[in-house]
Structure formats: C-alpha cells, structure tokens
Design a protein around this motif. Structure first.
Motif, PDB file in Angstrom:
ATOM      1  N   ARG A 154     -20.235 -15.808   8.710  1.00  0.00           N
ATOM      2  CA  ARG A 154     -18.947 -14.415   9.366  1.00  0.00           C
ATOM      3  C   ARG A 154     -19.517 -13.458   9.034  1.00  0.00           C
ATOM      4  O   ARG A 154     -18.729 -13.512   7.437  1.00  0.00           O
ATOM      5  N   PRO A 155     -19.673 -12.687   9.424  1.00  0.00           N
ATOM      6  CA  PRO A 155     -19.519 -11.151   9.065  1.00  0.00           C
ATOM      7  C   PRO A 155     -17.777 -10.675   8.881  1.00  0.00           C
ATOM      8  O   PRO A 155     -17.852 -11.231   9.521  1.00  0.00           O
ATOM      9  N   ARG A 156     -17.649 -10.497   7.293  1.00  0.00           N
ATOM     10  CA  ARG A 156     -16.780 -10.441   7.522  1.00  0.00           C
ATOM     11  C   ARG A 156     -16.227  -8.004   6.613  1.00  0.00           C
ATOM     12  O   ARG A 156     -17.696  -7.655   5.950  1.00  0.00           O
ATOM     13  N   THR A 157     -16.062  -7.210   6.870  1.00  0.00           N
ATOM     14  CA  THR A 157     -15.170  -6.492   6.478  1.00  0.00           C
ATOM     15  C   THR A 157     -14.578  -6.120   5.185  1.00  0.00           C
ATOM     16  O   THR A 157     -13.171  -6.248   6.210  1.00  0.00           O
ATOM     17  N   TRP A 158     -14.238  -5.787   3.760  1.00  0.00           N
ATOM     18  CA  TRP A 158     -13.160  -5.403   3.308  1.00  0.00           C
ATOM     19  C   TRP A 158     -13.263  -3.752   3.096  1.00  0.00           C
ATOM     20  O   TRP A 158     -13.620  -3.057   2.886  1.00  0.00           O
ATOM     21  N   LEU A 159     -12.018  -3.519   3.277  1.00  0.00           N
ATOM     22  CA  LEU A 159     -11.322  -2.640   3.246  1.00  0.00           C
ATOM     23  C   LEU A 159     -10.169  -2.270   1.679  1.00  0.00           C
ATOM     24  O   LEU A 159      -9.362  -3.094   1.923  1.00  0.00           O
ATOM     25  N   SER A 160     -10.435  -0.855   0.621  1.00  0.00           N
ATOM     26  CA  SER A 160      -9.197  -0.670  -0.244  1.00  0.00           C
ATOM     27  C   SER A 160      -9.261   0.650  -0.111  1.00  0.00           C
ATOM     28  O   SER A 160     -10.699   1.674   0.332  1.00  0.00           O
ATOM     29  N   LEU A 161      -7.997   1.074  -0.838  1.00  0.00           N
ATOM     30  CA  LEU A 161      -7.945   2.428  -1.498  1.00  0.00           C
ATOM     31  C   LEU A 161      -8.870   2.314  -2.381  1.00  0.00           C
ATOM     32  O   LEU A 161      -8.265   1.820  -3.928  1.00  0.00           O
ATOM     33  N   THR A 162      -9.667   3.808  -2.747  1.00  0.00           N
ATOM     34  CA  THR A 162     -10.113   4.083  -3.819  1.00  0.00           C
ATOM     35  C   THR A 162      -9.248   4.554  -5.286  1.00  0.00           C
ATOM     36  O   THR A 162      -7.885   5.189  -4.294  1.00  0.00           O
ATOM     37  N   ALA A 163      -9.413   4.764  -6.257  1.00  0.00           N
ATOM     38  CA  ALA A 163      -8.425   5.773  -7.154  1.00  0.00           C
ATOM     39  C   ALA A 163      -8.134   6.433  -6.987  1.00  0.00           C
ATOM     40  O   ALA A 163      -7.331   6.674  -6.727  1.00  0.00           O
ATOM     41  N   ASN A 164      -9.018   7.357  -6.210  1.00  0.00           N
ATOM     42  CA  ASN A 164      -8.678   8.802  -5.200  1.00  0.00           C
ATOM     43  C   ASN A 164      -7.622   8.465  -4.313  1.00  0.00           C
ATOM     44  O   ASN A 164      -6.217   9.932  -4.172  1.00  0.00           O
ATOM     45  N   GLY A 165      -8.366   8.460  -3.787  1.00  0.00           N
ATOM     46  CA  GLY A 165      -6.518   8.117  -2.353  1.00  0.00           C
ATOM     47  C   GLY A 165      -5.359   7.097  -2.959  1.00  0.00           C
ATOM     48  O   GLY A 165      -4.459   7.756  -2.080  1.00  0.00           O
ATOM     49  N   ARG A 166      -4.741   6.813  -3.507  1.00  0.00           N
ATOM     50  CA  ARG A 166      -4.752   6.120  -4.797  1.00  0.00           C
ATOM     51  C   ARG A 166      -3.353   7.702  -4.645  1.00  0.00           C
ATOM     52  O   ARG A 166      -2.343   7.221  -4.401  1.00  0.00           O
ATOM     53  N   ARG A 167      -4.667   8.156  -5.754  1.00  0.00           N
ATOM     54  CA  ARG A 167      -3.762   9.258  -6.502  1.00  0.00           C
ATOM     55  C   ARG A 167      -2.415  10.263  -4.826  1.00  0.00           C
ATOM     56  O   ARG A 167      -2.565  11.000  -4.835  1.00  0.00           O
ATOM     57  N   GLN A 168      -4.048  10.281  -4.010  1.00  0.00           N
ATOM     58  CA  GLN A 168      -3.522  11.237  -3.281  1.00  0.00           C
ATOM     59  C   GLN A 168      -2.026  10.591  -1.967  1.00  0.00           C
ATOM     60  O   GLN A 168      -1.479  11.609  -1.710  1.00  0.00           O
ATOM     61  N   TRP A 169      -2.503   9.544  -1.434  1.00  0.00           N
ATOM     62  CA  TRP A 169      -1.336   8.923  -1.240  1.00  0.00           C
ATOM     63  C   TRP A 169       0.439   9.044  -1.756  1.00  0.00           C
ATOM     64  O   TRP A 169       0.982   9.451  -1.041  1.00  0.00           O
ATOM     65  N   ALA A 170       0.171   8.835  -3.316  1.00  0.00           N
ATOM     66  CA  ALA A 170       1.165   9.592  -4.501  1.00  0.00           C
ATOM     67  C   ALA A 170       2.030  10.519  -4.225  1.00  0.00           C
ATOM     68  O   ALA A 170       2.945  10.682  -3.920  1.00  0.00           O
ATOM     69  N   SER A 171       0.591  11.483  -4.025  1.00  0.00           N
ATOM     70  CA  SER A 171       0.641  12.716  -4.314  1.00  0.00           C
ATOM     71  C   SER A 171       1.533  13.129  -2.804  1.00  0.00           C
ATOM     72  O   SER A 171       2.389  13.774  -2.228  1.00  0.00           O
ATOM     73  N   HIS A 172       0.880  12.211  -1.339  1.00  0.00           N
ATOM     74  CA  HIS A 172       1.445  12.611  -0.098  1.00  0.00           C
ATOM     75  C   HIS A 172       3.395  12.471   0.203  1.00  0.00           C
ATOM     76  O   HIS A 172       3.677  12.771   0.544  1.00  0.00           O
ATOM     77  N   LEU A 173       2.882  11.067  -0.436  1.00  0.00           N
ATOM     78  CA  LEU A 173       4.803  10.320  -0.621  1.00  0.00           C
ATOM     79  C   LEU A 173       5.102  11.420  -1.523  1.00  0.00           C
ATOM     80  O   LEU A 173       6.517  11.718  -1.248  1.00  0.00           O
ATOM     81  N   ASP A 174       5.038  11.691  -2.843  1.00  0.00           N
ATOM     82  CA  ASP A 174       6.053  12.695  -3.784  1.00  0.00           C
ATOM     83  C   ASP A 174       6.430  14.186  -2.816  1.00  0.00           C
ATOM     84  O   ASP A 174       7.790  14.372  -2.366  1.00  0.00           O
ATOM     85  N   ALA A 175       5.110  14.377  -2.143  1.00  0.00           N
ATOM     86  CA  ALA A 175       5.997  15.777  -0.659  1.00  0.00           C
ATOM     87  C   ALA A 175       6.916  15.114   0.297  1.00  0.00           C
ATOM     88  O   ALA A 175       7.729  16.180   0.419  1.00  0.00           O
ATOM     89  N   LEU A 176       6.523  13.935   0.808  1.00  0.00           N
ATOM     90  CA  LEU A 176       6.861  13.610   2.041  1.00  0.00           C
ATOM     91  C   LEU A 176       9.306  13.712   1.155  1.00  0.00           C
ATOM     92  O   LEU A 176       9.589  13.796   2.035  1.00  0.00           O
ATOM     93  N   ARG A 177       8.828  12.988  -0.199  1.00  0.00           N
ATOM     94  CA  ARG A 177      10.183  12.856  -1.077  1.00  0.00           C
ATOM     95  C   ARG A 177      10.779  14.355  -0.666  1.00  0.00           C
ATOM     96  O   ARG A 177      12.421  14.232  -1.392  1.00  0.00           O
ATOM     97  N   ALA A 178       9.895  14.810  -1.257  1.00  0.00           N
ATOM     98  CA  ALA A 178      10.519  16.448  -1.770  1.00  0.00           C
ATOM     99  C   ALA A 178      10.942  17.122  -0.574  1.00  0.00           C
ATOM    100  O   ALA A 178      12.513  17.803  -0.303  1.00  0.00           O
ATOM    101  N   ILE A 179      10.958  16.921   0.617  1.00  0.00           N
ATOM    102  CA  ILE A 179      10.563  17.308   1.764  1.00  0.00           C
ATOM    103  C   ILE A 179      12.434  16.699   2.403  1.00  0.00           C
ATOM    104  O   ILE A 179      13.433  17.324   2.762  1.00  0.00           O
ATOM    105  N   ALA A 180      12.028  15.462   2.015  1.00  0.00           N
ATOM    106  CA  ALA A 180      13.008  14.623   2.667  1.00  0.00           C
ATOM    107  C   ALA A 180      14.792  14.931   1.597  1.00  0.00           C
ATOM    108  O   ALA A 180      15.794  14.889   2.106  1.00  0.00           O
ATOM    109  N   GLY A 181      14.059  15.887   0.901  1.00  0.00           N
ATOM    110  CA  GLY A 181      15.294  15.928  -0.510  1.00  0.00           C
ATOM    111  C   GLY A 181      16.013  14.862  -1.005  1.00  0.00           C
ATOM    112  O   GLY A 181      15.998  13.992  -0.751  1.00  0.00           O
TER     113      GLY A 181
END
Lengths: 98, 149
Positions: free
Chosen positions: A71-98
């Motif tokens: 059976r063919p399978r496809t696996w997805l993962s976040l790259t190191a760059n993706g994890r950094r960008q996601w962390a940055s995005h969440l930080d920005a959201l937290r800053a906006i949320a106050g």
C-alpha cells in the motif's frame, strides 16, 4: 522610533484555515500519515494535498512517499524552518492577544 | 489580498488572536492523543516478553531454553508488525525518547542474558528476578513517558 506591531510577524502562509490546522497538527508530531491527518482535519484528499504541496513549496512541510507492504503511504512532517515559522506565528498571536 | 475577504487576514484583533491560539492548542492536543500508540504497545510487549523470558529461560534450564525465547521473539515480531502496519503518527520528539528507551532496555537485556547464564555470577533467582524487574521498569517508564509526551 516605534516598535513594529506584532501583526507584522504573522506568517501569511498560516492565515489560511486549513494550513493553520495542518501545521498545528504536524507541530505536535514528528510525522503523520496523510489519511490520519485528512481525517483529523476533516478535509478532502484534494484539499489536504493542495495545501500540503503549497507548504512544501515554501519549505515549511516535508512530504515523504513510501509503501507499507503493497500500500502506498504519504507521510508529512514539519521542517525545522516550518517549526521556527510556526513558533514565530504563535508568538505574534500571543502578543496580539495581550 | 483576496477580494472575497472583507478584511486583511493579517489584521487580527485580540479576540480573534485568542481564538486562533485556542484552536491551535486544541488541534495539537488532538494530534498528540492519537499518536504513538503502537510504539507504546510495542514497548510494553518488549518489556513483558523480555522480563518473563529471562525468568523463563532460567527456570527452564539449558534443555528447554528455546521455548521461552521463541515465544518472546514471536511476541516481538507481532509488536513490530503492528507498529509498522498501524503506526500512523508519532509524537514530537519520539525518535530521541525511543532511542533512550530501547537503548536502556537493550543494555539491561544483554546484562541479564550474560550475567544469569548457567554458572555465571548471577545464576540465582534473586539476580534473575532483579534484572526482570529492571527490564519491566525500563520499558514501563519508557511507555509512560511516551504516553505522557
């Protein structure tokens, strides 16, 4: 000089609702199989495939194809760059949320 | 900007930002909840199988040593096949935790096999029992850590 508003640190790629959920789910795992992610996000194969490919092109998501038995399978993962960008995005959201 | 959207998606207020953060937390929690279960089961199979096989081989003696060991390897094979076939997702940091758990188990198992061999220094029920408990502890803690991650 004024401090830039945190919204400038938001990552535009994550403003799409499916991409937002996709990256949030992948951030909790090392890797996730395509069908599992599709069921969790409650989207169609084509929607998930399109958004995952978009994020892959941006270097945020890694896509690996293989087989389990015959059976063919496809696996997805976040790259190191993706994890950094996601962390940055969440930080920005937290800053906006106050 | 998408002309169909009535506002810039990057222009969020505090309420919307909190909603998105809550959504991200919930999505991550759901993803974690369904991940790593086959690896957790495999660790428990390895722990249960190896600890009972260690005691079993000591009790069985040289003539029947193959029986408990064969059963252990059959259970190992079942665990690995299920992990390979049904393991659709592993929690973040799994690889490091797995290497630590399997490394500690392998070291304890090797110690058990050599130390409790007939005529070796640990060829008595107390050492066998202690090493079987150590195998149980190492794998149970590993499974617990993975379940809690």
């Amino acid at each position: 000089m004024t401090t830039p508003h945190p919204r400038h640190q938001l990552v535009e790629a994550f403003t799409h609702p499916v991409r937002f959920s996709l990256v949030a789910a992948l951030n909790a795992t090392d890797n996730t199989e395509f069908a599992t992610l599709r069921d969790q996000l409650q989207v169609s194969d084509s929607v998930l495939s399109r958004q995952a490919s978009h994020l892959e092109a941006l270097g945020i998501v890694g896509i690996k194809k293989g087989y389990v038995g015959k059976r063919p399978r496809t696996w997805l993962s976040l790259t190191a760059n993706g994890r950094r960008q996601w962390a940055s995005h969440l930080d920005a959201l937290r800053a906006i949320a106050g | 900007m998408d002309p169909l959207q009535d506002h810039d998606p990057l222009d969020l207020d505090a309420v919307r930002a909190r909603e998105l953060l809550a959504q991200a937390d919930q999505t991550e929690a759901t993803a974690r909840a369904g991940a790593s279960w086959t690896a957790i089961a495999l660790l428990m199979v390895i722990g249960a199988g190896s600890s009972t096989a260690l005691v079993g081989t000591w009790l069985a003696g040289a003539d029947l040593l193959g029986l408990p060991m064969s059963l252990f390897f059959v259970w190992m094979a079942i665990g690995f096949v299920i992990h390979y076939r049904f393991g659709n997702s592993v929690k973040r940091g799994f690889s490091r935790r797995w290497l630590v758990s399997i490394g500690l188990w392998a070291a304890t198992w090797m110690l058990g096999v050599f130390v409790t061999a007939p005529g070796a220094i640990g060829d008595n029920i107390w050492v066998v029992g202690a090493l079987a408990l150590a195998l149980t502890a190492v794998t149970a803690v590993g499974a617990w850590r993975e379940a809690s991650a």
